[in-house]
Design a protein around this motif. Sequence first.
Motif, mmCIF file in Angstrom:
data_model
loop_
_atom_site.group_PDB
_atom_site.id
_atom_site.type_symbol
_atom_site.label_atom_id
_atom_site.label_comp_id
_atom_site.label_asym_id
_atom_site.label_seq_id
_atom_site.Cartn_x
_atom_site.Cartn_y
_atom_site.Cartn_z
ATOM 1 N N THR A 31 -25.895 -12.096 -9.768
ATOM 2 C CA THR A 31 -25.934 -13.526 -9.619
ATOM 3 C C THR A 31 -25.245 -13.964 -8.219
ATOM 4 N N TYR A 32 -24.871 -12.798 -7.607
ATOM 5 C CA TYR A 32 -24.176 -13.097 -6.229
ATOM 6 C C TYR A 32 -24.651 -12.466 -4.964
ATOM 7 N N CYS A 33 -24.662 -12.881 -3.857
ATOM 8 C CA CYS A 33 -25.058 -12.135 -2.789
ATOM 9 C C CYS A 33 -23.520 -11.712 -2.096
ATOM 10 N N TRP A 52 -28.232 -8.427 -2.102
ATOM 11 C CA TRP A 52 -28.029 -9.044 -3.598
ATOM 12 C C TRP A 52 -27.459 -8.268 -4.511
ATOM 13 N N ILE A 100 -22.769 -17.103 -4.364
ATOM 14 C CA ILE A 100 -23.689 -17.360 -5.476
ATOM 15 C C ILE A 100 -25.111 -17.582 -5.160
ATOM 16 N N GLY A 101 -25.903 -16.702 -5.871
ATOM 17 C CA GLY A 101 -27.305 -16.729 -5.515
ATOM 18 C C GLY A 101 -27.796 -15.572 -4.649
ATOM 19 N N ARG A 106 -29.170 -16.718 4.093
ATOM 20 C CA ARG A 106 -27.826 -17.251 4.077
ATOM 21 C C ARG A 106 -26.989 -17.088 5.237
#
Length: 124
Positions: A31-33, A52, A100-101, A106
């Motif tokens: 769920t995190y990068c 990721w 998050i994501g 990013r």
Amino acid sequence: QVQLVESGGGSVQAGGSLRLSCAASGVIYSTYCMGWFRQAPGKEREGVARIWTGGGIPYYADSVKGRFTISQDNAKNTLYLYMNSLKPEDTAIYFCAAAIGGCYGRSPNDFRYWGQGTQVTVSS
């Protein structure tokens, strides 16, 4: 609460290698990068590499492609940055960060959680 603690910085001569580690707690994998950033004196913070936590192809800054490798050990909750063929222009404080994501597109401002940083100094 996400906490990130970097280690492994130091001083090396040009052409040398270092491995940075980032011990992460509170990160839910897939769920995190996770990323590595650096900031040299008088310069803006820049992205170095990110990945990721669910796997996939990592992203690298053009300046480090072919020399740096980002990897993760989910069992140890640890992110790594292997740095080879270091150059004096790699001198900076290196930070581990989490967002998050996913990792696509990013920027540093997208990362909410940051470690305290570790100094890397490369002499010519």
